[in-house]
Design a protein around this motif. Structure first.
Motif, PDB file in Angstrom:
ATOM      1  N   ASP A 154       1.009  -1.014  -0.168  1.00 27.47           N
ATOM      2  CA  ASP A 154      -0.048  -0.228  -0.014  1.00 27.47           C
ATOM      3  C   ASP A 154       0.717   1.709   0.022  1.00 27.47           C
ATOM      4  N   ALA A 155       2.214   1.712   0.507  1.00 28.18           N
ATOM      5  CA  ALA A 155       2.585   2.339   1.235  1.00 28.18           C
ATOM      6  C   ALA A 155       3.119   2.556  -0.571  1.00 28.18           C
ATOM      7  N   ALA A 156       4.235   1.569  -0.910  1.00 29.50           N
ATOM      8  CA  ALA A 156       4.601   1.656  -2.083  1.00 29.50           C
ATOM      9  C   ALA A 156       3.943   2.348  -3.610  1.00 29.50           C
ATOM     10  N   ARG A 157       2.546   1.882  -3.609  1.00 28.77           N
ATOM     11  CA  ARG A 157       1.877   2.077  -4.847  1.00 28.77           C
ATOM     12  C   ARG A 157       2.035   3.295  -4.666  1.00 28.77           C
ATOM     13  N   HIS A 158       1.679   4.022  -3.050  1.00 23.99           N
ATOM     14  CA  HIS A 158       1.414   5.351  -2.719  1.00 23.99           C
ATOM     15  C   HIS A 158       2.435   6.440  -3.469  1.00 23.99           C
ATOM     16  N   MET A 159       3.594   6.020  -2.899  1.00 20.86           N
ATOM     17  CA  MET A 159       4.779   6.302  -2.919  1.00 20.86           C
ATOM     18  C   MET A 159       5.375   7.021  -4.365  1.00 20.86           C
ATOM     19  N   ILE A 160       4.358   5.788  -5.325  1.00 17.76           N
ATOM     20  CA  ILE A 160       5.459   6.093  -6.547  1.00 17.76           C
ATOM     21  C   ILE A 160       4.431   6.768  -7.309  1.00 17.76           C
ATOM     22  N   ARG A 161       2.356   6.612  -6.840  1.00 15.64           N
ATOM     23  CA  ARG A 161       2.130   8.139  -7.161  1.00 15.64           C
ATOM     24  C   ARG A 161       2.537   9.183  -7.342  1.00 15.64           C
ATOM     25  N   ALA A 162       2.340   9.557  -5.416  1.00 13.43           N
ATOM     26  CA  ALA A 162       4.126  10.680  -5.794  1.00 13.43           C
ATOM     27  C   ALA A 162       5.308  11.144  -5.987  1.00 13.43           C
ATOM     28  N   SER A 163       5.692   9.830  -7.309  1.00 15.44           N
ATOM     29  CA  SER A 163       6.874  10.062  -7.252  1.00 15.44           C
ATOM     30  C   SER A 163       7.849   9.982  -6.948  1.00 15.44           C
ATOM     31  N   ASP A 215      15.346   6.831  -3.091  1.00 18.22           N
ATOM     32  CA  ASP A 215      16.113   6.797  -2.101  1.00 18.22           C
ATOM     33  C   ASP A 215      15.705   8.048  -1.493  1.00 18.22           C
ATOM     34  N   ARG A 216      14.887   8.338  -1.261  1.00 21.98           N
ATOM     35  CA  ARG A 216      13.790   9.733  -0.326  1.00 21.98           C
ATOM     36  C   ARG A 216      13.338   8.830   0.451  1.00 21.98           C
ATOM     37  N   ILE A 217      13.249   7.319   0.835  1.00 20.00           N
ATOM     38  CA  ILE A 217      12.590   6.220   1.139  1.00 20.00           C
ATOM     39  C   ILE A 217      13.411   5.946   3.208  1.00 20.00           C
ATOM     40  N   VAL A 218      12.773   6.376   4.110  1.00 23.00           N
ATOM     41  CA  VAL A 218      13.320   5.742   5.088  1.00 23.00           C
ATOM     42  C   VAL A 218      12.515   4.194   5.509  1.00 23.00           C
ATOM     43  N   TRP A 219      12.459   2.842   5.210  1.00 23.30           N
ATOM     44  CA  TRP A 219      11.575   1.997   6.107  1.00 23.30           C
ATOM     45  C   TRP A 219      11.807   1.333   7.575  1.00 23.30           C
ATOM     46  N   GLY A 246      12.779  12.081   8.906  1.00 21.50           N
ATOM     47  CA  GLY A 246      12.840  11.446   7.966  1.00 21.50           C
ATOM     48  C   GLY A 246      10.725  11.519   7.999  1.00 21.50           C
ATOM     49  N   GLU A 247       9.622  12.201   7.143  1.00 24.54           N
ATOM     50  CA  GLU A 247       8.864  12.610   7.824  1.00 24.54           C
ATOM     51  C   GLU A 247       7.792  11.760   7.431  1.00 24.54           C
ATOM     52  N   ARG A 248       6.481  11.143   8.672  1.00 22.61           N
ATOM     53  CA  ARG A 248       6.342  10.297   9.288  1.00 22.61           C
ATOM     54  C   ARG A 248       4.855  11.337   8.068  1.00 22.61           C
ATOM     55  N   ASN A 249       4.292  12.129   7.599  1.00 23.85           N
ATOM     56  CA  ASN A 249       2.954  12.612   7.364  1.00 23.85           C
ATOM     57  C   ASN A 249       3.977  11.955   4.793  1.00 23.85           C
ATOM     58  N   LEU A 250       3.424  11.272   4.814  1.00 25.08           N
ATOM     59  CA  LEU A 250       3.230  11.101   3.265  1.00 25.08           C
ATOM     60  C   LEU A 250       2.491  11.843   2.633  1.00 25.08           C
ATOM     61  N   PRO A 251       3.654  12.277   1.408  1.00 21.84           N
ATOM     62  CA  PRO A 251       2.899  13.402   0.643  1.00 21.84           C
ATOM     63  C   PRO A 251       1.891  12.931  -0.360  1.00 21.84           C
ATOM     64  N   SER A 252       1.074  13.732   0.094  1.00 19.93           N
ATOM     65  CA  SER A 252      -0.190  13.184  -1.129  1.00 19.93           C
ATOM     66  C   SER A 252       0.241  13.345  -2.194  1.00 19.93           C
ATOM     67  N   ALA A 253      -0.870  11.665  -2.760  1.00 20.36           N
ATOM     68  CA  ALA A 253       0.000  11.826  -5.000  1.00 20.36           C
ATOM     69  C   ALA A 253      -1.320  12.289  -5.378  1.00 20.36           C
ATOM     70  N   PRO A 254      -0.505  12.925  -6.853  1.00 14.39           N
ATOM     71  CA  PRO A 254      -2.034  13.519  -7.843  1.00 14.39           C
ATOM     72  C   PRO A 254      -3.055  12.734  -8.007  1.00 14.39           C
ATOM     73  N   ALA A 255      -4.449  13.156  -7.552  1.00 22.09           N
ATOM     74  CA  ALA A 255      -5.939  12.325  -7.927  1.00 22.09           C
ATOM     75  C   ALA A 255      -5.409  11.450  -9.931  1.00 22.09           C
ATOM     76  N   ASP A 256      -5.284  12.498 -10.471  1.00 19.70           N
ATOM     77  CA  ASP A 256      -5.308  11.790 -12.030  1.00 19.70           C
ATOM     78  C   ASP A 256      -3.819  10.686 -12.058  1.00 19.70           C
ATOM     79  N   THR A 257      -2.940  10.672 -11.208  1.00 17.75           N
ATOM     80  CA  THR A 257      -2.102  10.131 -11.603  1.00 17.75           C
ATOM     81  C   THR A 257      -2.457   8.165 -11.542  1.00 17.75           C
ATOM     82  N   LEU A 258      -2.229   7.569 -12.970  1.00 16.67           N
ATOM     83  CA  LEU A 258      -2.554   5.914 -12.780  1.00 16.67           C
ATOM     84  C   LEU A 258      -1.884   5.028 -11.524  1.00 16.67           C
ATOM     85  N   GLN A 259      -2.591   3.814 -11.246  1.00 20.10           N
ATOM     86  CA  GLN A 259      -2.266   2.758 -10.125  1.00 20.10           C
ATOM     87  C   GLN A 259      -0.906   2.617 -10.696  1.00 20.10           C
ATOM     88  N   PRO A 260       0.051   1.936  -9.794  1.00 18.80           N
ATOM     89  CA  PRO A 260       1.140   1.239 -10.560  1.00 18.80           C
ATOM     90  C   PRO A 260       1.301  -0.054 -10.526  1.00 18.80           C
TER      91      PRO A 260
END
Lengths: 477, 415
Positions: free
Chosen positions: A28-37, A41-45, A59-73
């Motif tokens: 779930d997290a990976a999908r979100h982060m890909i959509r947010a481009s 190297d900018r993610i610490v798991w 690191g920032e715990r609040n994840l960036p929002s992803a643009p609504a129009d991006t496709l599911q990875p």
């Protein structure tokens, strides 16, 4: 011209997974982060068992929002399958490796087929190690039975290398459905009550039972099934590395089994077939050889060996059992009472004994002393088999066309197996060199019979010899 | 005679069973103990629960029911004329041992064999009884391998397959002459007859299962056999030929080779020199070539020298390649899969990976290097985008270049 790099240091995000094997969470997290481009190297798991030591990597715990129009990875099926295994690895780098590969997969949908690609290869390597760990857990878990109020509870202590405990539970449930069992590990525990699976907190070795009486049987099985004549320690270590030994009850035996192996093998070789060297080239050499032969107990009893006698060109070889009292004294075969009886019968069958080569299956006299007398004793199958070397040597030199075996011992020496003389007599048997073997009773057997029985047996004996005589004349034509 | 304890008898009867090479527990149907009364599961791939210092896998409880035997086979430790200690288990004792080992996760199941007591049929009945108690009374769903006695009543042999995953009959020796000399009580036609009827029963049951879901299963893991290597005069070429005939005629799953090894109280009729363990290994490799690499039996035989023996210092695939250099080099980027499988040093897995990867891009030598153990061995036989072995394939000393250094001789230090 391309956009220049952002001069502001890129924001780093920190993602905490619920468990080290929380694949759903990672996906779930990976999908979100890909959509947010967000680049790898900018993610610490992190997970409860994968804590970074890097203090600065807040690191920032609040994840960036992803643009609504991006496709599911997109992820190919082989990526997902591989990633589920990689997830169970204990290497903390696995999350970013998977994420980086997933990112690359977006522009190269068939990336996973490129087995020589470094990321794909690394994922395959990690997955292989996980699969091996899963397999080894199935192999090396050792339950110990604990009696709890009448019913048995099977408890095992195991130390997996990776986060495979939960993934492996199904195997043990399927195999041991009707048992009550627990598997304790430093990473967590599993409990099955015959109906439901429960997970528990990490355990220590002290929580597990310390022994089981059945282990003594298992250890002795392990030691007995091992063949010391085929020592291959490397092959064992490859599949059962030392790190597993401490939890395997049988492994404690390994050092002594290895240490004793060569001695045990040498013992077997010594007790087994013996090296007689090259075949003797003349009857005289055999005659000398048997005098010195000490390869069985009879050879060591101090008697004189008796060599065969007769022309080397003989078409007929007659094989008896062993020299008797008189033969041993005179050093010649068939000179005692049995020999006289044999000679008489050969005469009347028309086989002049001068033409035959006479010898024995066993060259020394086996007896038990009784007062002043030496009572004949049958040689054992082993003694006959050992002495067969000499008889084979005589056969190779004389090359008779017919061999006449007198009694069961002679028959064994020629056939290699024990046969019933009564069943095997009267018909020819073909030997490996093409010669014919005829079997009949030993004349000393006739001497032990009385009256009617003796007469009957002597008739059969005589008829056997007549058949041999007929065959001899047929062959010489 | 004083009664021996279970432990003492286990020692004797496991010791007596160790000359059977097979310990496989793979290739049977999938099943588990859910919804059953007993324990046990089989999931295709067998599991080796331990390894002995002889490098052999311990997957099954491999024992004899008894080592008393009326036969007198010279290579066998249990032959009638041998002086080994004798013991026997009752069927129930074997059942109890199997279950208590299985519940502790020591084993995948049972491999039961026996010396011949009273008669072949009586012995076979006893073996089947063990399997029956396990399956019917204890609902045991683990693996069972029964050694079948060719001289027993064919009906009994057929019953064995109803309980067992695998049945096997040993052909014992690769040549009939060897069998006559070393196993005088056995007969080659009888052994092959029994293998033939087992094969028929297996095929029939498979066929019936296709049409009737509840038709009884018969030995779902098929049949296998074993032959002793180095006890008679058979060459490797003979053995390979014999094995391939057996595979064809009886659809065997496996032919096991057992390098004749010294046994306690060996018969004086046995050869004195044991064959090198490496010979057994080379035979297994040649078996692999036929089963997984698409080599015909006569091609494997071509890898052998003029004396009919496979080289000990190099594997048969490399030996074949060195003989047929005209077939090389093979272009990794173009050649069909079958040709790639012939390249020494490339296994089935590596070939599959190469075939998948070359759909993506042209492969270079470094790519091949990532997928194989030794590039040195592979290099003379392949062409890649950036590599062509101009002279290598024709070099007279190629064999020396690709031969692993002195490994063969080192292994023999322990022989």
């Amino acid at each position: 011209m391309k956009h220049s790099l952002n001069p502001v240091p890129a924001q780093v995000f920190r993602i905490s997974l619920a468990a080290p094997d929380d694949f759903e969470g990672w996906r779930d997290a990976a999908r979100h982060m890909i959509r947010a481009s967000i680049a790898a190297d900018r993610i610490v798991w992190e997970s409860p068992s994968d804590q970074t030591v890097d203090l600065f990597a807040q690191g920032e715990r609040n994840l960036p929002s992803a643009p609504a129009d991006t496709l599911q990875p997109r992820a190919s099926r082989d990526f997902l399958q591989l990633a589920q295994s990689v997830m169970l690895h204990s290497d903390i780098e696995r999350f970013s490796l998977m994420y980086r590969t997933l990112c690359r997969l977006q522009s190269r949908p068939r990336l996973m087929e490129d087995k020589a690609d470094p990321d794909v290869r690394r994922m395959e390597d990690l997955a292989r190690q996980v699969r091996r760990d899963i397999h080894k857990m199935r192999a090396f878990v050792r339950f110990r039975a604990v009696d709890e109020s009448g019913s048995e509870h099977y408890v095992a202590w195991f130390e997996p290398e990776h986060h495979i405990l939960r993934a492996n539970a199904g195997f043990f449930v399927r195999r041991f459905t009707t048992m009550r069992w627990s598997i304790l590990t430093p990473r967590g525990t599993l409990h099955w009550d015959g109906d439901r699976l429960q997970e528990g907190p990490p355990a220590t070795r002290a929580d597990a039972p310390s022994g089981d009486p059945v282990e003594a049987l298992w250890r002795s099985y392990y030691a007995s099934i091992f063949n010391p004549a085929r020592l291959k320690v490397g092959a064992m270590l490859k599949e059962m590395p030392r790190k597993y030994w401490k939890n395997l009850p049988e492994a404690a035996l390994i050092p002594e089994l290895i240490a004793g192996a060569q001695a045990r093998e040498a013992q077997m070789v010594k007790a087994g077939g013996q090296d007689f060297g090259d075949r003797p080239q003349s009857l005289n050499a055999i005659g000398e050889g048997i005098l010195a032969c000490r390869r069985c107990d009879i050879g060591c009893n101090g008697t004189r060996a008796v060599m065969g006698e007769g022309p080397q060109s003989a078409a007929l070889m007659i094989v008896g059992e062993q020299p008797g009292d008189v033969e041993e004294e005179q050093g010649r075969p068939f000179v005692g009472p049995a020999g006289q009886l044999l000679r008489a019968h050969l005469e009347s069958a028309g086989i002049a004994d001068r033409r035959a080569y006479v010898t024995n299956a066993v060259k020394h006299f086996k007896f038990t002393p009784q007062g002043k007398r030496r009572l004949h004793q049958n040689p054992s199958a082993r003694e006959i088999d050992v002495c067969r070397w000499w008889l084979d040597g005589e056969r190779a030199l004389v090359r008779p066309r017919i061999v006449l075996a007198l009694g069961a011992s002679a028959a064994r020496s020629l056939l290699g197996k024990t046969v019933s003389v009564q069943k095997a007599r009267g018909v020819p048997h073909v030997l490996d060199d093409g010669s014919e073997l005829w079997i009949t009773t030993h004349p000393s057997y006739l001497l032990r019979l009385q009256d009617q029985g003796r007469a009957e047996e002597e008739t059969k004996f005589a008829s056997g010899l007549r058949k041999v005589s007929v065959r001899l004349s047929e062959m010489s034509q | 005679m004083s009664q021996l304890t279970v432990l003492e008898r286990l020692e004797i009867l496991a010791d007596a069973a160790k000359y059977d090479a097979s310990c496989a527990s793979s290739g049977t149907e999938k099943r588990n103990s859910k919804g059953g009364k007993g324990v046990g599961s089989t999931e295709g791939m067998g599991i080796c629960h331990a390894y002995a210092p002889d490098g052999r896998c311990i997957s099954l409880l491999k024992i004899l029911l008894t080592n008393h035997c009326v036969f007198d086979c010279h290579y066998c430790i249990n032959r009638k004329s041998s002086n080994v200690r004798r013991a026997r288990f009752s069927p129930q004792e074997v059942v109890d041992l199997t279950l208590s080992f299985y519940r502790r996760n020591y084993i995948e199941g049972l491999f039961l064999s026996s010396g011949i007591v009273k008669s072949s049929s009586h012995t076979m009945e006893q073996l089947i009884e063990v399997a029956r108690i396990l399956r019917e009374e204890h609902d045991f769903r683990g693996y069972i391998h029964l050694k079948t006695i060719p001289e027993a009543d064919p009906e009994l042999v057929a019953r064995a397959g109803l309980y067992a995953d695998r049945v096997s009959i040993n052909v014992e020796l690769p040549t009939v002459a060897g069998l006559t000399r070393l196993a005088p009580d056995k007969s080659a036609p009888q052994i092959e007859g029994a293998m033939g009827s087992l094969n028929e029963a297996i095929v029939e049951a498979k066929d019936a299962r296709k049409r009737f879901r509840h038709a009884p299963k018969f030995a779902p893991a098929g049949q296998s056999t074993q032959m002793i290597v180095g006890a008679d005069a058979a060459t490797d070429a003979d053995i390979v030929g014999r094995a391939s005939t057996l595979y064809d005629r009886f659809r065997l799953r496996r032919v096991y080779y057992s390098a004749f090894s010294p046994i306690p109280d060996a018969s004086a009729v046995l050869p004195l020199k044991r064959p090198p363990l490496m010979r057994e290994h080379r035979l297994y490799q040649s078996d692999w070539l036929m089963r997984f690499y698409g080599y015909a039996p006569h091609e494997v035989q071509q890898a052998a020298g003029n004396d009919g023996m496979l080289p000990l210092d190099i594997d048969p695939k490399l030996a074949w390649a060195l003989r047929f250099r005209g077939d090389f080099p093979v272009d990794v980027n173009r050649a069909p899969r079958e040709r790639l499988l012939r390249v020494p040093g490339l296994g089935v897995k590596a070939v599959n990976a190469l075939v998948a990867a070359r759909r993506q891009r042209r492969l270079r030598l470094a790519d091949v290097g990532k997928l194989t153990v030794s590039l040195t061995k592979v290099r003379p036989f392949i062409i890649t985008e950036d590599w062509r072995p101009v002279l290598l394939t024709d070099r007279a000393d190629l064999r020396r270049l690709v031969t692993p250094t002195a490994r063969g001789t080192q292994l023999e230090l322990f022989a």
